[in-house]
Design a protein around this motif. Sequence first.
Motif, short mmCIF file in Angstrom:
data_model
loop_
_atom_site.label_atom_id
_atom_site.label_comp_id
_atom_site.label_asym_id
_atom_site.label_seq_id
_atom_site.Cartn_x
_atom_site.Cartn_y
_atom_site.Cartn_z
N ILE A 116 0.84 -1.20 0.00
CA ILE A 116 0.00 0.00 0.00
C ILE A 116 0.87 1.25 0.00
N ILE A 117 1.85 1.29 0.91
CA ILE A 117 2.72 2.47 0.99
C ILE A 117 3.54 2.62 -0.29
N ALA A 118 4.03 1.50 -0.84
CA ALA A 118 4.85 1.57 -2.05
C ALA A 118 4.04 2.09 -3.24
N ILE A 119 2.83 1.58 -3.42
CA ILE A 119 1.99 2.05 -4.52
C ILE A 119 1.63 3.51 -4.33
N TRP A 120 1.38 3.92 -3.10
CA TRP A 120 1.14 5.34 -2.81
C TRP A 120 2.33 6.18 -3.24
N ALA A 121 3.54 5.72 -2.91
CA ALA A 121 4.74 6.45 -3.32
C ALA A 121 4.88 6.47 -4.84
N PHE A 122 4.51 5.38 -5.51
CA PHE A 122 4.55 5.35 -6.98
C PHE A 122 3.59 6.39 -7.56
N VAL A 123 2.40 6.49 -6.99
CA VAL A 123 1.41 7.46 -7.48
C VAL A 123 1.91 8.88 -7.28
N LEU A 124 2.46 9.17 -6.09
CA LEU A 124 3.00 10.50 -5.83
C LEU A 124 4.15 10.82 -6.77
N SER A 125 4.97 9.82 -7.07
CA SER A 125 6.08 10.03 -8.00
C SER A 125 5.56 10.34 -9.40
N ALA A 126 4.52 9.63 -9.83
CA ALA A 126 3.94 9.89 -11.15
C ALA A 126 3.38 11.31 -11.23
N ILE A 127 2.70 11.74 -10.16
CA ILE A 127 2.17 13.10 -10.13
C ILE A 127 3.30 14.11 -10.22
N ARG A 128 4.38 13.84 -9.52
CA ARG A 128 5.52 14.76 -9.53
C ARG A 128 6.16 14.83 -10.92
N PHE A 129 6.30 13.69 -11.56
CA PHE A 129 6.87 13.68 -12.91
C PHE A 129 6.01 14.49 -13.88
N VAL A 130 4.70 14.36 -13.76
CA VAL A 130 3.79 15.11 -14.63
C VAL A 130 3.96 16.61 -14.39
N GLU A 131 4.05 17.01 -13.12
CA GLU A 131 4.24 18.43 -12.81
C GLU A 131 5.56 18.96 -13.38
N LEU A 132 6.64 18.19 -13.23
CA LEU A 132 7.93 18.63 -13.73
C LEU A 132 7.93 18.70 -15.26
N ARG A 133 7.25 17.76 -15.89
CA ARG A 133 7.17 17.78 -17.35
C ARG A 133 6.42 19.02 -17.82
N GLY A 134 5.35 19.37 -17.13
CA GLY A 134 4.61 20.58 -17.48
C GLY A 134 5.44 21.84 -17.30
N ARG A 164 9.55 11.02 0.42
CA ARG A 164 10.66 10.38 1.15
C ARG A 164 10.15 9.53 2.30
N PHE A 165 9.06 9.99 2.94
CA PHE A 165 8.47 9.18 4.00
C PHE A 165 8.01 7.84 3.46
N GLY A 166 7.36 7.85 2.28
CA GLY A 166 6.93 6.60 1.68
C GLY A 166 8.09 5.68 1.34
N VAL A 167 9.18 6.27 0.83
CA VAL A 167 10.36 5.47 0.50
C VAL A 167 10.98 4.89 1.76
#
Length: 285
Positions: free
Chosen positions: A74-92, A177-180
Amino acid sequence: MGVYQSYLKDRATKLLILVVLTLVIQTLYTIVVRPGAAAWTEKQMELVRENPGYKPERSLYVIIAGEEQEATIIIAIWAFVLSAIRFVELRGQRKLLESDLMNLPPGIVIVPEDCREYLRRLQQLPPKWRDAVVPRILGSALKRFGATRHVQDASTTVHNVCESEAARLDAELAILRFGVWATPALGFVGTVRGIGLALQGAQLAINGDTSAVTSGLGISFNSTLVALTLSIVLVYILHEIQLAQERLVLDAEQYADEKLVSRLHTHRSSAREPVAAQASAMTAA
């Protein structure tokens, strides 16, 4: 929206994502994973009874069926989702580097009297990008140049703001980082619990019943395997995000130097049209 309200909204959104993921994964465990693990275990025990020399195979369901493994996933998938959101923001935000945010025609310079007009253009950006890295850097440099009328002050401001933006972007990774960190920590909790169960069954193992020991060691090894595997992937993703953020800030500083600082002048030459005259000519056309 104020800074504090924006912070609360961001945290509430991320916690809501965690709650939704928890409900979805808990449902999958109840319907699919734990029944599958129980069925596989029963089948393997039956094969062992029929064939004493049979060696049971490993099953993914059994490996991830424990409570610690579920929490880790659960925590790992949550961190994956947050990472994906961050990548989208940086790409924008990187797309902003490909545009002329202030609509400067070639050869036009900026004098202190023009700073308000160009600041107004930055403020007309969509709210989503108004507080992005590049507009913040450009806006700070324009304000500084308009106040001091010195190009060097604007250049220094660009560098200082880039450093502060790098620190801000890094600070926004705190919850990721907390999720990691939590991913391997939950695995180690399972390791300790499994070893504890194995030690509790040591007396039974002396009497010939090793089921408690093997069950405890199974919990320990499976939770460690799941946690370490996921943490390796998460650490790599975190480093990629940090690299993308550093590149964004460095490219934003270069963008500001090329698109803004190089066009700043204390006095306008007679060959240049003031920005108000540009706007009037465009309106008349």
